[in-house]
Design a protein around this motif. Structure first.
Motif, PDB file in Angstrom:
ATOM      1  N   GLU A 270       0.816  -1.218   0.000  1.00 15.91           N
ATOM      2  CA  GLU A 270       0.000   0.000   0.000  1.00 15.91           C
ATOM      3  C   GLU A 270       0.845   1.261   0.000  1.00 15.91           C
ATOM      4  N   THR A 271       2.116   1.174   0.400  1.00 19.49           N
ATOM      5  CA  THR A 271       2.979   2.352   0.287  1.00 19.49           C
ATOM      6  C   THR A 271       3.354   2.621  -1.164  1.00 19.49           C
ATOM      7  N   GLU A 272       3.103   1.662  -2.062  1.00 21.55           N
ATOM      8  CA  GLU A 272       3.356   1.857  -3.493  1.00 21.55           C
ATOM      9  C   GLU A 272       2.143   2.405  -4.230  1.00 21.55           C
ATOM     10  N   SER A 273       1.083   2.729  -3.499  1.00 20.76           N
ATOM     11  CA  SER A 273      -0.201   3.063  -4.119  1.00 20.76           C
ATOM     12  C   SER A 273      -0.141   4.252  -5.060  1.00 20.76           C
ATOM     13  N   PHE A 274       0.681   5.240  -4.767  1.00 18.71           N
ATOM     14  CA  PHE A 274       0.771   6.408  -5.645  1.00 18.71           C
ATOM     15  C   PHE A 274       1.160   5.980  -7.059  1.00 18.71           C
ATOM     16  N   VAL A 329      15.416  -0.217   4.161  1.00 15.75           N
ATOM     17  CA  VAL A 329      14.454   0.252   3.168  1.00 15.75           C
ATOM     18  C   VAL A 329      13.104   0.538   3.818  1.00 15.75           C
ATOM     19  N   GLY A 330      12.740  -0.240   4.833  1.00 11.47           N
ATOM     20  CA  GLY A 330      11.482  -0.006   5.525  1.00 11.47           C
ATOM     21  C   GLY A 330      11.425   1.381   6.148  1.00 11.47           C
ATOM     22  N   TYR A 331      12.528   1.805   6.719  1.00 16.01           N
ATOM     23  CA  TYR A 331      12.569   3.149   7.316  1.00 16.01           C
ATOM     24  C   TYR A 331      12.553   4.232   6.242  1.00 16.01           C
ATOM     25  N   TRP A 332      13.238   3.986   5.135  1.00 20.00           N
ATOM     26  CA  TRP A 332      13.224   4.938   4.023  1.00 20.00           C
ATOM     27  C   TRP A 332      11.804   5.125   3.495  1.00 20.00           C
ATOM     28  N   ILE A 333      11.071   4.023   3.366  1.00 20.10           N
ATOM     29  CA  ILE A 333       9.692   4.095   2.880  1.00 20.10           C
ATOM     30  C   ILE A 333       8.832   4.908   3.837  1.00 20.10           C
ATOM     31  N   GLY A 334       9.011   4.677   5.143  1.00 19.83           N
ATOM     32  CA  GLY A 334       8.236   5.428   6.126  1.00 19.83           C
ATOM     33  C   GLY A 334       8.441   6.923   5.992  1.00 19.83           C
ATOM     34  N   ILE A 335       9.684   7.334   5.851  1.00 18.65           N
ATOM     35  CA  ILE A 335      10.000   8.759   5.697  1.00 18.65           C
ATOM     36  C   ILE A 335       9.415   9.308   4.402  1.00 18.65           C
ATOM     37  N   THR A 336       9.610   8.584   3.316  1.00 21.98           N
ATOM     38  CA  THR A 336       9.140   9.040   2.004  1.00 21.98           C
ATOM     39  C   THR A 336       7.630   9.192   1.971  1.00 21.98           C
ATOM     40  N   ALA A 424      -4.288   8.217   4.043  1.00 24.16           N
ATOM     41  CA  ALA A 424      -4.052   6.767   4.150  1.00 24.16           C
ATOM     42  C   ALA A 424      -2.574   6.451   3.976  1.00 24.16           C
ATOM     43  N   MET A 425      -1.911   7.168   3.073  1.00 18.27           N
ATOM     44  CA  MET A 425      -0.481   6.931   2.840  1.00 18.27           C
ATOM     45  C   MET A 425       0.337   7.307   4.071  1.00 18.27           C
ATOM     46  N   ILE A 426      -0.003   8.383   4.719  1.00 15.27           N
ATOM     47  CA  ILE A 426       0.709   8.774   5.945  1.00 15.27           C
ATOM     48  C   ILE A 426       0.571   7.671   6.998  1.00 15.27           C
ATOM     49  N   ALA A 427      -0.629   7.109   7.128  1.00 14.84           N
ATOM     50  CA  ALA A 427      -0.869   6.072   8.131  1.00 14.84           C
ATOM     51  C   ALA A 427      -0.059   4.810   7.843  1.00 14.84           C
ATOM     52  N   VAL A 428      -0.086   4.327   6.601  1.00 17.04           N
ATOM     53  CA  VAL A 428       0.630   3.072   6.300  1.00 17.04           C
ATOM     54  C   VAL A 428       2.142   3.274   6.326  1.00 17.04           C
ATOM     55  N   SER A 429       2.603   4.480   6.051  1.00 14.01           N
ATOM     56  CA  SER A 429       4.039   4.748   6.097  1.00 14.01           C
ATOM     57  C   SER A 429       4.560   4.684   7.531  1.00 14.01           C
ATOM     58  N   ILE A 430       3.787   5.227   8.468  1.00  9.33           N
ATOM     59  CA  ILE A 430       4.166   5.123   9.884  1.00  9.33           C
ATOM     60  C   ILE A 430       4.126   3.663  10.326  1.00  9.33           C
ATOM     61  N   ALA A 431       3.082   2.937   9.887  1.00  7.21           N
ATOM     62  CA  ALA A 431       2.977   1.511  10.216  1.00  7.21           C
ATOM     63  C   ALA A 431       4.148   0.725   9.638  1.00  7.21           C
ATOM     64  N   MET A 432       4.632   1.137   8.460  1.00  8.09           N
ATOM     65  CA  MET A 432       5.761   0.458   7.821  1.00  8.09           C
ATOM     66  C   MET A 432       7.009   0.516   8.693  1.00  8.09           C
ATOM     67  N   ILE A 434       7.189   0.999  11.953  1.00  7.30           N
ATOM     68  CA  ILE A 434       6.983   0.249  13.197  1.00  7.30           C
ATOM     69  C   ILE A 434       7.105  -1.254  12.944  1.00  7.30           C
ATOM     70  N   TRP A 435       6.457  -1.736  11.874  1.00  8.33           N
ATOM     71  CA  TRP A 435       6.480  -3.183  11.601  1.00  8.33           C
ATOM     72  C   TRP A 435       7.879  -3.654  11.217  1.00  8.33           C
ATOM     73  N   THR A 436       8.622  -2.819  10.522  1.00 12.99           N
ATOM     74  CA  THR A 436      10.004  -3.169  10.176  1.00 12.99           C
ATOM     75  C   THR A 436      10.821  -3.408  11.441  1.00 12.99           C
ATOM     76  N   ALA A 437      10.663  -2.530  12.418  1.00 16.67           N
ATOM     77  CA  ALA A 437      11.397  -2.685  13.686  1.00 16.67           C
ATOM     78  C   ALA A 437      11.005  -3.977  14.399  1.00 16.67           C
ATOM     79  N   LEU A 438       9.715  -4.327  14.376  1.00 20.30           N
ATOM     80  CA  LEU A 438       9.259  -5.560  15.016  1.00 20.30           C
ATOM     81  C   LEU A 438       9.830  -6.798  14.313  1.00 20.30           C
ATOM     82  N   LEU A 439       9.885  -6.753  12.987  1.00 17.81           N
ATOM     83  CA  LEU A 439      10.407  -7.900  12.243  1.00 17.81           C
ATOM     84  C   LEU A 439      11.901  -8.088  12.500  1.00 17.81           C
ATOM     85  N   VAL A 440      12.626  -6.980  12.574  1.00 12.02           N
ATOM     86  CA  VAL A 440      14.054  -7.061  12.903  1.00 12.02           C
ATOM     87  C   VAL A 440      14.239  -7.732  14.257  1.00 12.02           C
TER      88      VAL A 440
END
Length: 486
Positions: A270-274, A329-336, A424-432, A434-440
């Motif tokens: 969903e972060t690729e939605s644009f 990359v997960g953190y880069w996506i969140g910022i972008t 919606a993009m702002i929300a999923v980017s923040i979630a991205m 957070i989830w990246t950190a949990l997976l690590v």
């Protein structure tokens, strides 16, 4: 640092004959997979190019019908994910991939004969099922042949080939519309689908003749017996079990790998939605003040996949060089995602700023290569069938959500500003992030547990040999057997 990076680019294969083997694999696997994915994306994204090149008016599209067609495609694509990867256990890839290509090429050409949005919808559903084989199937194949240090770069090259299909599709549509429009009574957008289907067939033949399957099943004539043995030794030997059984299904659902990587790719998708919903093209098509030609509508959005190609290759190479730190990359996506959405919301009437933000948003495409390489890395020591199903489930989960997400947040009737989609993009980017950190965190825990278990096994083997030391040749033989059984 510079010399180390140059050594990485040259390859760090150290075994006799390994560099020659990898060069052969790169040529035969990457050329076929990249061409297949290029054509896959060309066929898929040219619906948007056709839409802004006369198809909308000729077939009398209304409201969100374009999004509904894309949703039906997504449903078919979702349904095909896991079955296609499981099929690779029962059908050799060099048969399965080309057969799917021939099927989707025929359906692409059939699109040229449609006379209503409903007809396109039916064709795209079945086309999606066959196209589902390409992305997840290739990532499974790459993980079967390449080592952890080689995988990111190859995954990046493969992903970039699909983005090239997206980028070049706009220029192809422009050229076809200019030179073929009206020829033999067919519109330019109809010729686009005919030509796309025709150029797919030679690549399918190439794959049927020369694709090497997997290391344990290959009969490729260009690989020697020594190279086949070397290929098998380069990747961990893992247990095998049939992927079609209740026991296997329960095993998949009992591991954290399935849940964490599926959710990771759902968010990332969903972060690729644009980009995947062609928002820049719809912004241009629906702008209340600015008017654009057909050539501009097709050519200007090509800057987005161009940025995606650069970003994909950069992050894939960097994370390989840094020892597999795909999570960056997960953190880069969140910022972008947060920055681009916020700026578009604030400056939606400033066209150059909106263009710049959509181009920057194309950099999130880097997650395709790095996240699937990440899954291959983490699952390298698990059984092969689990890796195949997790990779397929990632894309299945993402597309299941995207089937309705694109309509709710990025429907064509919401053009040109997509205000709801920006939030919606702002929300999923923040979630991205957070989830990246949990997976690590989960990955680190698993690696520590594996190291402790390996150390324990090694200690048991050593103690098994010491316990019978000095008991003569018979005792020594028992010790060796005991050590081998641990």
């Amino acid at each position: 640092m510079a010399s180390k990076f140059l050594q990485y680019l040259r390859g760090d294969q150290s075994l006799p004959g390994e560099r020659k083997l990898v060069q052969k694999l790169d040529f035969f696997i990457l050329t076929f997979c990249c061409l297949m994915y290029f054509l896959n994306y060309l066929d898929r994204t040219n619906l948007n190019n056709a839409y802004v090149s006369g198809m909308k008016e000729e077939l009398n599209f209304k409201g969100n019908q374009l999004n509904q067609i894309n949703t039906v495609f997504t449903v078919g694509y979702t349904i095909g994910q896991v079955p296609c990867n499981i099929a690779l256990y029962y059908i050799k890839p060099r048969y399965f991939f080309p057969a799917c290509m021939v099927a989707w090429a025929g359906l692409t050409m059939a699109t040229a004969g449609t006379h209503s949005p409903g007809g396109i919808m039916a064709i795209r559903f079945f086309q999606a099922i066959f196209e589902a084989s390409t992305f997840v199937g290739t990532h499974y194949i790459l993980g079967s042949w390449y080592t952890e240090k080689e995988l990111g770069k190859r995954s990046g090259i493969f992903t970039a080939s699909g983005l090239a299909g997206t980028m070049i599709g706009g220029f192809i549509q422009t050229g076809i519309h200019k030179s073929m429009h009206g020829r033999h009574g067919l519109s330019g957008w109809r010729w686009l689908f005919i030509i796309d289907g025709i150029i797919t067939l030679p690549v399918a033949i190439y794959g049927f003749l020369l694709f090497p399957d997997t290391p344990r099943r290959t009969r490729a004539p260009y690989l020697t017996a020594e190279e086949k043995s070397l290929a098998m030794s380069r990747v961990p030997e893992v247990s095998e079990r049939t992927p079609i059984s209740w026991t296997f299904l329960k095993h998949c659902l009992s591991t954290w790998y399935w849940y964490f990587f599926v959710v990771l790719w759902i968010i990332a998708g969903e972060t690729e939605s644009f980009s995947t919903n062609a928002l820049l093209a719809l912004y241009m098509k629906s702008h209340p003040k600015n008017k654009y030609t057909v050539a501009q509508l097709n050519n200007y959005p090509t800057g987005i996949p161009a940025v995606g190609i650069v970003s994909t290759l950069f992050w894939a190479t960097l994370t390989d060089f840094m020892g597999g730190k795909r999570y960056l990359v997960g953190y880069w996506i969140g910022i972008t995602g947060v920055i681009t959405s916020a700026v578009i919301l604030a400056y939606r009437d400033t066209t150059p700023v909106v263009f710049a933000m959509y181009y920057w948003a194309g950099s999130v495409y880097a997650c395709q290569a790095t996240f699937f390489a990440w899954a291959n890395d983490v699952l390298r020591y698990e059984e092969d069938s689990l890796r195949a199903v997790v990779i397929a489930s990632m894309n299945m989960g993402s597309n299941a959500i995207n089937a309705w997400w694109s309509i709710v947040f990025y429907g064509a009737k919401n053009a040109p500003y997509f205000t709801r989609g920006m939030w919606a993009m702002i929300a999923v980017s923040i979630a991205m992030a957070i989830w990246t950190a949990l997976l690590v965190w989960m990955h680190v825990r698993t690696e520590k547990r594996r190291e402790i278990e390996s150390a324990g096994i090694a200690l048991d083997r050593k103690e098994g040999g010491i316990l019978v030391e000095g008991e003569g040749e018979k005792g020594t033989a028992k010790a060796e057997v005991k050590g081998a059984e641990v």
